[in-house]
Design an enzyme around this catalytic site. Structure first.
Site, PDB file in Angstrom:
ATOM      1  N   LYS A 192      52.470  32.059  39.848  1.00 16.55           N
ATOM      2  CA  LYS A 192      52.799  33.019  40.911  1.00 16.55           C
ATOM      3  C   LYS A 192      52.027  32.717  42.197  1.00 16.55           C
ATOM      4  O   LYS A 192      52.582  32.721  43.288  1.00 16.55           O
ATOM      5  CB  LYS A 192      52.462  34.425  40.396  1.00 16.55           C
ATOM      6  CG  LYS A 192      52.878  35.542  41.284  1.00 16.55           C
ATOM      7  CD  LYS A 192      52.801  36.850  40.509  1.00 16.55           C
ATOM      8  CE  LYS A 192      51.453  37.013  39.835  1.00 16.55           C
ATOM      9  NZ  LYS A 192      50.559  37.933  40.518  1.00 16.55           N
ATOM     10  N   ARG A 267      51.296  48.560  40.522  1.00 18.07           N
ATOM     11  CA  ARG A 267      51.158  48.396  39.087  1.00 18.07           C
ATOM     12  C   ARG A 267      51.622  49.618  38.317  1.00 18.07           C
ATOM     13  O   ARG A 267      51.777  49.570  37.104  1.00 18.07           O
ATOM     14  CB  ARG A 267      49.688  48.142  38.719  1.00 18.07           C
ATOM     15  CG  ARG A 267      49.284  46.712  38.924  1.00 18.07           C
ATOM     16  CD  ARG A 267      47.842  46.511  38.528  1.00 18.07           C
ATOM     17  NE  ARG A 267      47.361  45.258  39.073  1.00 18.07           N
ATOM     18  CZ  ARG A 267      47.382  44.120  38.419  1.00 18.07           C
ATOM     19  NH1 ARG A 267      47.831  44.079  37.183  1.00 18.07           N
ATOM     20  NH2 ARG A 267      46.922  43.022  38.978  1.00 18.07           N
ATOM     21  N   ARG A 306      44.915  24.926  30.310  1.00 17.51           N
ATOM     22  CA  ARG A 306      44.113  25.146  31.507  1.00 17.51           C
ATOM     23  C   ARG A 306      42.669  25.455  31.108  1.00 17.51           C
ATOM     24  O   ARG A 306      41.728  25.009  31.743  1.00 17.51           O
ATOM     25  CB  ARG A 306      44.713  26.315  32.307  1.00 17.51           C
ATOM     26  CG  ARG A 306      44.055  26.559  33.626  1.00 17.51           C
ATOM     27  CD  ARG A 306      44.872  27.523  34.477  1.00 17.51           C
ATOM     28  NE  ARG A 306      44.470  28.911  34.263  1.00 17.51           N
ATOM     29  CZ  ARG A 306      45.018  29.965  34.896  1.00 17.51           C
ATOM     30  NH1 ARG A 306      46.023  29.794  35.740  1.00 17.51           N
ATOM     31  NH2 ARG A 306      44.601  31.184  34.657  1.00 17.51           N
ATOM     32  N   ARG A 312      37.382  28.628  32.030  1.00 16.27           N
ATOM     33  CA  ARG A 312      37.502  30.096  32.073  1.00 16.27           C
ATOM     34  C   ARG A 312      37.567  30.629  30.650  1.00 16.27           C
ATOM     35  O   ARG A 312      38.499  30.301  29.909  1.00 16.27           O
ATOM     36  CB  ARG A 312      38.778  30.501  32.837  1.00 16.27           C
ATOM     37  CG  ARG A 312      38.558  30.629  34.319  1.00 16.27           C
ATOM     38  CD  ARG A 312      39.853  30.936  35.036  1.00 16.27           C
ATOM     39  NE  ARG A 312      40.391  32.257  34.685  1.00 16.27           N
ATOM     40  CZ  ARG A 312      41.381  32.844  35.356  1.00 16.27           C
ATOM     41  NH1 ARG A 312      41.936  32.232  36.391  1.00 16.27           N
ATOM     42  NH2 ARG A 312      41.828  34.035  35.000  1.00 16.27           N
ATOM     43  N   ARG A 324      46.497  39.840  27.379  1.00 10.60           N
ATOM     44  CA  ARG A 324      46.835  39.927  28.798  1.00 10.60           C
ATOM     45  C   ARG A 324      48.344  40.036  28.987  1.00 10.60           C
ATOM     46  O   ARG A 324      48.841  40.703  29.877  1.00 10.60           O
ATOM     47  CB  ARG A 324      46.292  38.710  29.546  1.00 10.60           C
ATOM     48  CG  ARG A 324      44.871  38.923  30.060  1.00 10.60           C
ATOM     49  CD  ARG A 324      44.118  37.623  30.190  1.00 10.60           C
ATOM     50  NE  ARG A 324      44.559  36.788  31.301  1.00 10.60           N
ATOM     51  CZ  ARG A 324      44.326  35.483  31.365  1.00 10.60           C
ATOM     52  NH1 ARG A 324      43.677  34.863  30.386  1.00 10.60           N
ATOM     53  NH2 ARG A 324      44.741  34.798  32.399  1.00 10.60           N
TER      54      ARG A 324
END
Ligand code: IMP
Ligand code: MG
Length: 368
Positions: A192, A267, A306, A312, A324
């Site tokens: 995104k 949201r 990733r 991360r 998530r």
């Protein structure tokens, strides 16, 4: 300016001008028909104010009857005419004046004339308050025209947009939104951010990433930043009003922008409503919610990959990643419903190369 459903309309023709146009038609019809005992055939629903006003000014004997046909969906002629209510009693041998609110493509008039032929009327003429010559596709002459207008969509004095606006005494025309305001959605890892960068350049939009806005306000200790932080420090969610105020400040800061890509906002339903209200005060609105759709398993694999290089921690644990997603799915579902109810939800296939996905997004953005 007024709002009907999701669209904005601005004043276009005053009540006084309409009255003049109506009078003009009434005088001509009176002259031509007062000795003929005509039947006014009123096309429902839009023409009933116009019909009422011209018939009240008619001096001779006359009758009225009604027909109801439907062709318009939203602000577009569908091209298909259906008779909802036919003529009654028979018009055989009568001089008929068809009374229409507006003639656009002419499909409706053509269908009505066909009905009159089958009824074997003696004669017919058409009176329409408004006429859009540039949209008209038929040869049939419109005998009495109140006002010619461009190909604008109008409401008022009987004319509606999906049922609303008929009671307005002036005529309003559809206001094209000046800005492109887009709510961009996509699950974690859908690319995104990358797409937003490309799209903001291409369409010259301002990208408002809620995360960035928060970080900026907190770091610079703005009033709203300090307020937001006080909730976060207590482990509480930042209230909607604070978030909304921060975003409003961003919009105001970018006066003159061609539009905004909202990213990470809204949201919740109430945030979406607040955003709609804020934009509508500026005479603008959200053009669409564009959501990148990517299958979960593909994204999990992408994110794990990733995680190998980014370090991360939230990209390394599959169950955390799936969590998530669940959160994302729950939130989008609510907003999807919200924007779908306004016919503003656009799902875009998010599987493919960056360029392929950009191309698909542009197809949607170009329609705004
Ligand atoms: P036509 O069949 O395309 O000529 O469309 C005629 C009908 O469409 C009218 O009787 C209206 O009901 C509707 N219509 C056309 N243009 C407008 C407009 O600008 N506003 C509201 N209704 C319209
Ligand atoms: Mg009509």
């Amino acid at each position: 300016m007024i709002q009907l459903h999701d669209l904005f309309f601005k004043k276009f023709i005053s009540e006084t001008e309409i009255n003049l146009a109506v009078n003009g038609v009434a005088v001509q019809i009176n002259d031509d028909y007062k000795k003929k005992s005509p039947v006014f055939l009123i096309v429902l629903n839009g023409a009933f104010f116009f019909a009422s006003d011209i018939i009240k000014k008619f001096d001779g004997n006359c009758e009225m009857c009604f027909i109801k046909v439907a062709s318009y969906e939203g602000t577009q002629s569908s091209g298909e005419i259906s008779t909802v209510m036919g003529v009654e009693p028979s018009l055989k041998g009568r001089d008929v004046i068809i009374v229409e609110d507006i003639v656009d493509t002419g499909n409706t008039i053509e269908a009505i004339i066909e009905i009159l032929r089958q009824e074997e009327v003696k004669s017919y003429r058409i009176a329409s308050l408004f006429y859009k010559p540039k949209a008209y596709t038929k040869d049939q002459k419109i005998d009495y025209v109140g006002l010619e207008i461009e190909n604008d969509f109008i409401v008022g004095y009987g004319l509606d947009y999906n049922g609303l606006g008929r009671n307005l005494n002036d005529i309003y025309k559809l206001k094209q939104l000046k800005m492109k305001n887009i709510v961009l959605f996509g699950p974690p890892g859908a690319g995104k951010g990358t797409q937003a960068e490309v799209l903001k350049e291409k369409y010259q939009l301002v990208h408002i990433s809620t995360g960035d806005v928060f970080r900026y306000n907190i770091k610079n200790e703005t009033e709203l930043g300090i307020l937001a932080k006080s909730f976060m420090d207590n482990g509480d969610l930042v209230p909607d009003e604070v978030t909304i105020d921060m975003l409003k400040a961003e919009v105001v800061k970018n006066k003159g922008a061609k539009g905004f890509i909202f990213d990470g906002f809204p949201r919740t339903n109430s945030q979406a409503k607040a955003l709609d209200m804020f934009l509508s005060d500026m005479g603008e609105g959200i053009n669409g919610m564009v959501a990148l759709e990517v299958p979960e398993d593909l994204l999990v694999a992408r994110l794990l990959k990733r995680g190998e290089t980014s370090g991360r921690p939230d990209d390394q644990d599959e169950s955390k990643i799936r969590n998530r997603f669940n959160e994302y799915e729950t939130k989008t579902a609510i907003l999807k419903d919200y924007y779908e109810a306004q016919e503003k939800y656009y799902g875009v296939d998010g599987v493919g190369s960056i360029e392929e996905i950009t191309e698909r997004l542009c197809v949607v953005f170009d329609t705004f």
